[in-house]
Scaffold this active site. Sequence first.
Site, PDB file in Angstrom:
ATOM      1  N   ASP A  49     -35.326 -62.442 -32.463  1.00  0.00           N
ATOM      2  CA  ASP A  49     -34.603 -63.703 -32.222  1.00  0.00           C
ATOM      3  C   ASP A  49     -35.476 -64.900 -32.612  1.00  0.00           C
ATOM      4  OD1 ASP A  49     -36.395 -63.557 -30.140  1.00  0.00           O
ATOM      5  OD2 ASP A  49     -34.954 -64.110 -28.577  1.00  0.00           O
ATOM      6  N   GLU A 187     -47.061 -59.166 -26.200  1.00  0.00           N
ATOM      7  CA  GLU A 187     -47.241 -60.413 -26.962  1.00  0.00           C
ATOM      8  C   GLU A 187     -48.272 -61.306 -26.288  1.00  0.00           C
ATOM      9  OE1 GLU A 187     -43.755 -62.491 -28.349  1.00  0.00           O
ATOM     10  OE2 GLU A 187     -44.947 -64.225 -28.988  1.00  0.00           O
TER      11      GLU A 187
HETATM   12  O1  KIV Z   1     -38.463 -62.375 -31.979  1.00  0.00           O
HETATM   13  C1  KIV Z   1     -39.492 -61.867 -32.443  1.00  0.00           C
HETATM   14  O2  KIV Z   1     -39.848 -62.054 -33.611  1.00  0.00           O
HETATM   15  C2  KIV Z   1     -40.294 -61.046 -31.555  1.00  0.00           C
HETATM   16  C3  KIV Z   1     -41.635 -60.625 -32.043  1.00  0.00           C
HETATM   17  C4  KIV Z   1     -42.557 -61.775 -31.901  1.00  0.00           C
HETATM   18  C5  KIV Z   1     -42.146 -59.421 -31.351  1.00  0.00           C
HETATM   19  O3  KIV Z   1     -39.896 -60.753 -30.472  1.00  0.00           O
END
Ligand code: KIV
Length: 294
Positions: A49, A187
Site C-alpha cells: 500500500d 520494518e
Molecule cells: O507497503 C509496503 O510497501 C510495505 C513494505 C514496506 C513492506 O508494506
Amino acid sequence: MSQHTQTKRRMAPDITALKGVRPIVSLTAYHAHTAAIADKYCDFLLVGDSLGMVMHGHETTVPVPLELMVMHGRAVVRGAKQSLVVVDMPFGTYEESPSVAFRNCATVMKQTDCGAVKLEGGRRMAETIRYLVDRGVPVMAHIGLTPQSINVLGGFKAQGRTRPEWDALEEDARLVAEAGAFAVVLEAIAAPLAERITAAVPIPTIGIGASAACDGQILVMEDMLGLSPRVPKFVKEFGSIGAAIERAIAGYADEVRAGTFPTPDHSFAMREEAAKAGEPAAGRVTKKPKIPST
Ligand code: KIV
C-alpha cells in the site's frame, strides 16, 4: 546475476520453506512491466500500500482504498509468472473484525488472483490471522514500524531501539507465527532485536530496515531504483532511474523544440512509396517482446 527460473508459481508454503535454506528476495511492485522484470529475481512480490505514497502522491498510506490495491494487484499478477504475489490490505479493510477482514481479503484474492495478503499488526491481529488462515487466506504479517498506524506512532520511527520495547515486539512476532502467518515483515526494527526475533520464530522474517539477520529482505522498488525523491535511511539506491528518466524527457523536449524528432523513420509514408523503398508494411514494429496481455 542471480536470475532464476521455475515452471510453477511459488505459493505461501514455498516461502515458509525457505527459512534457514537461503535468503529470501523480494520487492514491491505496482505495475505489470516492472513486475515482469522483478519476477525473474524475486521469490515474492508485494503489491504494497506504499503505492499510495510512491505512485499516487499521498503523504501516508492511510488514504489508500481497496479498489486501488485490486487494480495494481491485477497488473502485478499479470506481469509476474513465477513469484508469489502478496497484496497489502489497506487501512480500514481488516481491523474491525475477522469476518470483515475475511470478506475484504476474499475480494482481493478473487479479483486479483494473488496468492496471499499482508496485514499490519502483531498480537492485536492474531485472532484475525487465525480466522483468515483457517478459511484459506495465506497471511503475511507486518510488525515494528507499521505505517498505517502513523497517526498513533507520531511519525515513521524505528522500533525496538530501547530494551523495554523488546518483549512486546518479540511477543508480536511469536503470536502472529502461532496464529498461522506464513512469514512476517519486520520494518525498521533495531538490528539486535531483529536477530533475536528471527531466531525465535519458525516462520521467515522479511526485513526492511531490520538488518541482514532477517531471513529475507524487501525494499520498495522505486526507492532502490533511485526514483523516489526522499528515501528512508535503510534504503540503498541500486540504480538512478529518476536521473535517467529526466535525461530522456529533457532529450525528447529538446528534439521536439528543435524539430529533430520525429524523423521520417518515426512517421508513416503512403503505402505505395513505402513499398518502393522496401519498408515493412506493418503499422507498428515492436523491438522488445511484449508482456502478455491476458
Ligand atoms: O507497503 C509496503 O510497501 C510495505 C513494505 C514496506 C513492506 O508494506
